[in-house]
Scaffold this motif. Structure first.
Motif, PDB file in Angstrom:
ATOM      1  N   ASP A  34      11.906   0.625  -4.360  1.00  0.00           N
ATOM      2  CA  ASP A  34      12.204  -0.802  -4.234  1.00  0.00           C
ATOM      3  C   ASP A  34      10.911  -1.617  -4.114  1.00  0.00           C
ATOM      4  O   ASP A  34      10.248  -1.580  -3.088  1.00  0.00           O
ATOM      5  CB  ASP A  34      13.088  -1.038  -3.012  1.00  0.00           C
ATOM      6  N   LEU A  35      10.579  -2.340  -5.175  1.00  0.00           N
ATOM      7  CA  LEU A  35       9.432  -3.254  -5.157  1.00  0.00           C
ATOM      8  C   LEU A  35       9.906  -4.697  -5.311  1.00  0.00           C
ATOM      9  O   LEU A  35       9.145  -5.563  -5.738  1.00  0.00           O
ATOM     10  CB  LEU A  35       8.448  -2.902  -6.280  1.00  0.00           C
ATOM     11  N   SER A  36      11.158  -4.937  -4.939  1.00  0.00           N
ATOM     12  CA  SER A  36      11.739  -6.265  -5.129  1.00  0.00           C
ATOM     13  C   SER A  36      11.066  -7.344  -4.286  1.00  0.00           C
ATOM     14  O   SER A  36      11.204  -8.535  -4.576  1.00  0.00           O
ATOM     15  CB  SER A  36      13.239  -6.237  -4.817  1.00  0.00           C
ATOM     16  N   MET A  53       3.571  -1.513   3.920  1.00  0.00           N
ATOM     17  CA  MET A  53       3.346  -0.102   3.622  1.00  0.00           C
ATOM     18  C   MET A  53       4.560   0.441   2.873  1.00  0.00           C
ATOM     19  O   MET A  53       5.718   0.184   3.244  1.00  0.00           O
ATOM     20  CB  MET A  53       3.094   0.691   4.900  1.00  0.00           C
ATOM     21  N   LEU A  54       4.314   1.210   1.809  1.00  0.00           N
ATOM     22  CA  LEU A  54       5.376   1.703   0.933  1.00  0.00           C
ATOM     23  C   LEU A  54       5.364   3.229   0.886  1.00  0.00           C
ATOM     24  O   LEU A  54       4.380   3.831   0.446  1.00  0.00           O
ATOM     25  CB  LEU A  54       5.190   1.146  -0.481  1.00  0.00           C
ATOM     26  N   ILE A 107      -0.013  -4.096  -5.847  1.00  0.00           N
ATOM     27  CA  ILE A 107       0.313  -2.778  -5.302  1.00  0.00           C
ATOM     28  C   ILE A 107      -0.974  -1.949  -5.295  1.00  0.00           C
ATOM     29  O   ILE A 107      -1.695  -1.905  -6.296  1.00  0.00           O
ATOM     30  CB  ILE A 107       1.381  -2.063  -6.146  1.00  0.00           C
ATOM     31  N   VAL A 108      -1.246  -1.303  -4.166  1.00  0.00           N
ATOM     32  CA  VAL A 108      -2.476  -0.528  -4.022  1.00  0.00           C
ATOM     33  C   VAL A 108      -2.154   0.956  -3.876  1.00  0.00           C
ATOM     34  O   VAL A 108      -1.319   1.342  -3.051  1.00  0.00           O
ATOM     35  CB  VAL A 108      -3.290  -0.984  -2.794  1.00  0.00           C
ATOM     36  N   LEU A 109      -2.815   1.782  -4.686  1.00  0.00           N
ATOM     37  CA  LEU A 109      -2.747   3.232  -4.552  1.00  0.00           C
ATOM     38  C   LEU A 109      -4.035   3.668  -3.866  1.00  0.00           C
ATOM     39  O   LEU A 109      -5.114   3.572  -4.450  1.00  0.00           O
ATOM     40  CB  LEU A 109      -2.628   3.897  -5.926  1.00  0.00           C
ATOM     41  N   VAL A 162       0.860  -1.189   0.000  1.00  0.00           N
ATOM     42  CA  VAL A 162       0.000   0.000   0.000  1.00  0.00           C
ATOM     43  C   VAL A 162       0.895   1.237   0.000  1.00  0.00           C
ATOM     44  O   VAL A 162       1.653   1.473   0.942  1.00  0.00           O
ATOM     45  CB  VAL A 162      -0.938   0.018   1.217  1.00  0.00           C
ATOM     46  N   VAL A 163       0.808   2.025  -1.069  1.00  0.00           N
ATOM     47  CA  VAL A 163       1.641   3.214  -1.215  1.00  0.00           C
ATOM     48  C   VAL A 163       1.083   4.355  -0.372  1.00  0.00           C
ATOM     49  O   VAL A 163      -0.126   4.595  -0.363  1.00  0.00           O
ATOM     50  CB  VAL A 163       1.734   3.647  -2.691  1.00  0.00           C
ATOM     51  N   VAL A 164       1.969   5.060   0.327  1.00  0.00           N
ATOM     52  CA  VAL A 164       1.578   6.215   1.130  1.00  0.00           C
ATOM     53  C   VAL A 164       2.180   7.473   0.507  1.00  0.00           C
ATOM     54  O   VAL A 164       3.400   7.651   0.486  1.00  0.00           O
ATOM     55  CB  VAL A 164       2.062   6.087   2.587  1.00  0.00           C
TER      56      VAL A 164
END
Length: 237
Positions: A38-40, A31-32, A48-50, A5-7
């Protein structure tokens, strides 16, 4: 399935999404931060959630600045490699701004912010992927919306392609499942509430399923949506 989940600065639904995925759906969530590149830790079987919110204060145009966040180039690469990406509300706007989904989200028809529960009906995507599961396809979901720029718009050629390719995920409808103008909260063309890309691994929707995932909230329709949407994508990917 693992979720990232991108912040972004201005995100305000990131923790709602984290809670819905980790507690209600019992999935692993990482949480990103938007400056990460880095999405490794994620494979194409992950998502991946926006999330929703007001990334960068919605200055310039909703999603227009977030599209240039360091992490977004990696999200675009991830999507092009077959990884699943889900954008909700502001996340949908970011996906359109980044070119991962066609069209744009404009100001609501009546120029007012809308926050309420309404109804959605599954559309072409589900017909193409759930292989005749009429129980899912015919279901009507009650889901909250909260947006000021949620009016989906695209030219007629793009709209016809979305229809022909089964890329429309949901349309706004009434409680009976009838897709009628009166059920359209924001003036979206053809009552469109959500779409996917041609490869069916990038999804965008304005309504908030993460806000309707718990019996404690009196509504678990969002849990059904998140589960069926991602399960339906599995055979295609």
């Amino acid at each position: 399935m693992k979720f990232g989940v991108v912040v972004f600065p201005g995100s305000n639904c990131d923790r709602d999404m984290q809670d819905a995925l980790s507690v209600d759906l019992q999935q692993e969530v990482i949480m990103l931060w938007h400056k990460s590149e880095d999405l490794s830790a994620f494979t194409k079987d992950d998502c991946i959630v926006l999330p929703g919110g007001f990334s960068y204060g919605d200055y310039l145009r909703c999603g227009a600045i977030a599209r240039f966040s360091p992490i977004m180039q990696k999200v675009i690469e991830f999507a092009h490699a077959g990884g699943k990406v889900l954008g909700v509300c502001n996340g949908f706007q970011i996906l359109c701004e980044s070119g991962l989904l066609p069209g744009a989200l404009l100001r609501n028809e009546k120029q007012k912010f809308i926050c309420k529960n309404l109804y959605l009906k599954p559309d072409g995507f589900y017909k193409e992927t759930i292989m005749g599961d009429e129980a899912v396809y015919q279901e009507v979901y009650k889901i909250p919306i909260a947006h000021g720029e949620g009016r989906y718009h695209a030219d007629e050629k793009v709209l016809d392609e979305l229809e022909a390719n089964g890329q429309i995920i949901f349309r706004y409808c009434n409680e009976k499942g009838e897709v009628v103008p009166e059920a359209n909260p924001n003036g979206s063309v053809r009552n469109i509430a959500g779409i996917c890309n041609k490869n069916r691994n990038v999804f965008g929707m304005m309504p908030h399923p993460e806000r309707a995932c718990s019996a404690a909230l009196g509504n678990e329709d969002g849990k059904k949506i998140l589960t069926s949407l991602l399960m339906a994508a599995q055979p295609v990917l």
